[in-house]
Design an enzyme around this catalytic site. Structure first.
Site, PDB file in Angstrom:
ATOM      1  N   HIS A 178     -12.033   9.889   6.475  1.00 17.04           N
ATOM      2  CA  HIS A 178     -11.623   8.111   6.339  1.00 17.04           C
ATOM      3  C   HIS A 178     -10.837   7.876   8.100  1.00 17.04           C
ATOM      4  CE1 HIS A 178     -10.460   4.085   5.780  1.00 17.04           C
ATOM      5  NE2 HIS A 178      -8.975   4.637   5.681  1.00 17.04           N
ATOM      6  N   ARG A 187      -1.396   9.022   1.333  1.00 10.79           N
ATOM      7  CA  ARG A 187      -2.671   9.062   0.708  1.00 10.79           C
ATOM      8  C   ARG A 187      -3.178  10.891   1.101  1.00 10.79           C
ATOM      9  NH1 ARG A 187      -4.912   4.982   5.183  1.00 10.79           N
ATOM     10  NH2 ARG A 187      -4.573   3.283   3.139  1.00 10.79           N
ATOM     11  N   HIS A 240      -9.843   9.064   2.872  1.00 11.71           N
ATOM     12  CA  HIS A 240      -8.865   8.501   1.868  1.00 11.71           C
ATOM     13  C   HIS A 240      -9.451   8.883   0.199  1.00 11.71           C
ATOM     14  CE1 HIS A 240      -8.677   4.611   0.024  1.00 11.71           C
ATOM     15  NE2 HIS A 240      -7.995   4.096   0.500  1.00 11.71           N
ATOM     16  N   ARG A 268      -1.962   9.666   8.447  1.00  9.18           N
ATOM     17  CA  ARG A 268      -1.295   7.713   9.193  1.00  9.18           C
ATOM     18  C   ARG A 268      -1.136   7.075   7.888  1.00  9.18           C
ATOM     19  NH1 ARG A 268      -4.068   3.110   8.814  1.00  9.18           N
ATOM     20  NH2 ARG A 268      -6.117   4.136   8.131  1.00  9.18           N
ATOM     21  N   GLU A 323       0.875  -0.634  -0.218  1.00  8.08           N
ATOM     22  CA  GLU A 323      -0.085  -0.247  -0.011  1.00  8.08           C
ATOM     23  C   GLU A 323       0.400   1.206  -0.156  1.00  8.08           C
ATOM     24  OE1 GLU A 323      -3.624   0.493   2.051  1.00  8.08           O
ATOM     25  OE2 GLU A 323      -3.435  -2.553   2.507  1.00  8.08           O
TER      26      GLU A 323
END
Ligand code: SIN
Length: 524
Positions: free
Chosen positions: A343, A276, A232, A378, A112
């Site tokens: 998110h 992100r 997100h 994060r 990811e």
């Protein structure tokens, strides 16, 4: 003396803390506002990050976490996360979580964004959260933990400068009004999750209404970093919001604008796998260029033929595949419309490395907590890991803490961003309050891109609503109050940080001059 601990919340963090505390001889009551299984954990798709392979390194997981967090993570907390993560993952395996394995029997490696190594383990393809929740709930039901479902946290009880229990609304439903009950306890653990319900578009279930943070704020407990709300990059932009895991981009899917241009590469060399916040803002910018219409996620090329791609997507991402098809889309044949959504809240109730807060006897674990692990943004798949690692640490600490003469909780670390409320006391232009109006206001003025005038407008409207809203009686009304409290604190924190960093982007400020991230020390 047997310590009575009340755990509020039933995601990975709450379940873990309860199981560990009961092992240490505590009497544990777990309360949850819905049924046990209805926590945010079960929606986690991508997986759980951890150094589980011989050629991966703990130092690299630490480095990736701190870089994704824009250098604002607490290095000590990140080290705990990365070092203790593998043991907690093995504990989940021992409880029956079957992480996916390849034909050779080895765990399948998932990649990811912003990970330098494919260290994500997943279960059921994209159903990792469900697998973990199921295993933990089964273990909890077989344990001595007392479970009270449909019990909503109204407030913390505080006596003699320490937590003394919880005030609950029990059994509230449309047909039956709830009753107020208090539970006395020597320790209370907030594991109430985040506050995605603050925003018009979110990947979170409707239970994510910031209840624990709001209760902590009202009790004067330190709360930090609320300005850092992660968006997100991809939900399906058709029908109800539905997360499309970053793991899909990890498998090679690309993002295209309406002209078929792969715009993510224009903003970051890692393209779709940049941090992100970078990808989410690139999507928002591209959408602005095309009058708000969604961009596209192209997974059509992931295998050599359409049929092979279809089979691969159905096997690797069964949950997303079903959601895509339920919306009348065929992602093996054509790119699907996607857009960003709220998110994950990086900030929360300030804790030390054992979940202790600034109020003696009160702990916070999981998304409600600000352990310092996530900094300003994060790293993907670190959230389940944080819940497991710090949930276990808090559960292990409770009995010994109750016997100790003094409370070893945190001192306030970043007063600059400590939550406080701001705003005028009356805004004649404020629309009437409704949950939807609140979500629109937050999306527009305290979302992916912010500026001072928008934040001031939000502060003013929120303050007006807070003053005029009727006293709560039902669970939904208590939730509205909580969302207003957390919204006000979030906007105040966003106003107090005039620079752009990580997920907090101010269009009226230059980005922080890319501060070199000192991985050993972190930077603040
Ligand atoms: C995802 O699967 O993209 C979400 C995982 C996470 O939030 O870490």
């Amino acid at each position: 003396m047997t310590v009575h601990a009340v755990v509020v919340g039933s995601g990975i963090a709450g379940l873990t803390v309860a199981l560990h505390a009961v092992e240490h001889g505590c009497r544990v009551t777990l309360v949850t506002k819905d049924v046990l299984e209805h926590a945010n954990t079960r929606f986690a798709q991508g997986g759980i990050a951890g150094v589980m392979f011989d050629d991966d390194r703990t130092e690299d997981h630490i480095h990736d976490t701190i870089v994704a967090g824009a250098g604002l993570s607490d290095p000590e907390a990140v080290r705990v996360l990365a070092e203790e993560g593998p043991s907690r993952i093995r504990e989940l395996v021992s409880l029956g979580v079957a992480f996916d394995r390849g034909a050779d029997g080895a765990y399948v490696k998932g990649l990811e964004a912003a990970h330098s190594y494919p260290r994500i383990l997943h279960s059921g393809g994209d159903a990792t959260g469900t697998a973990i929740e199921k295993a933990l709930v089964a273990r909890l039901r077989a344990s001595d933990v007392r479970v009270v479902e449909h019990a909503f946290l109204v407030d913390l009880l505080v006596r003699d400068d320490r937590v003394a229990g919880v005030d609950l609304l029990v059994g509230d439903a449309e047909s039956t009004p709830g009753r107020r009950e208090t539970l006395e306890a020597e320790a209370v653990v907030l594991a109430t999750g985040g506050a995605g319900e603050l925003y018009a578009y979110t990947t979170n279930p409707p239970v994510a209404t910031g209840d624990g943070i709001a209760a902590a704020l009202r009790a004067g407990v330190d709360v930090t970093d609320l300005e850092f709300f992660q968006f997100h990059p991809t939900i399906i932009a058709r029908g109800d919001a539905f997360l499309v895991s970053e793991a899909v981009r990890g498998e090679g899917a690309t993002l295209l604008d309406e002209n078929g241009h792969r715009f993510a590469l224009d903003v970051h060399p890692d393209g779709e796998l940049a941090p992100r916040d970078v990808v989410a803002r690139a999507i928002a910018d591209a959408m602005e260029q095309q009058d708000g219409r969604p961009v596209f996620l192209d997974a059509t090329h992931l295998r050599s033929t359409e049929a092979e791609t279809r089979a691969f997507l159905a096997e690797r991402f069964p949950t997303i595949d079903a959601a895509v098809r339920a919306r009348g889309l065929d992602w093996a044949r054509e790119p699907i419309p996607v857009a960003p959504a709220a998110h994950y809240l990086m900030g929360g109730v300030t804790t030390d490395l054992h979940g202790r807060t600034t109020l003696p006897g009160l702990y916070a674990v999981g998304e409600v907590a600000r352990t310092g692990v996530h900094g300003a943004n994060r790293l993907a798949s670190n959230s389940l890991l944080e819940g497991a690692v710090f949930g276990a640490r808090a559960g292990d600490a409770i009995a010994a803490d109750a016997a100790a003469a003094t409370w070893a909780g945190p001192t306030v670390r970043s007063p600059r961003t400590a939550a406080s409320t701001v705003g005028s006391t009356g805004d004649e232009d404020a629309p009437a309050f409704s949950r939807k109006a609140l979500q629109r206001l937050m999306w527009e003025h305290a979302g992916l891109v912010r500026d001072e005038s928008g934040l001031r407008r939000a502060a003013s409207v929120l303050a007006t609503w807070r003053l005029s809203i009727a006293a709560p009686r039902t669970e939904a009304e208590f939730e509205d109050h909580n969302l207003l409290d957390v919204g006000q604190a979030l906007v105040a924190a966003a106003l107090a940080r005039p620079d752009s960093v990580g997920a907090h982007f101010r269009r009226d400020a230059g980005a922080l001059a890319a501060a070199p991230v000192d991985v050993a020390m972190g930077v603040r």
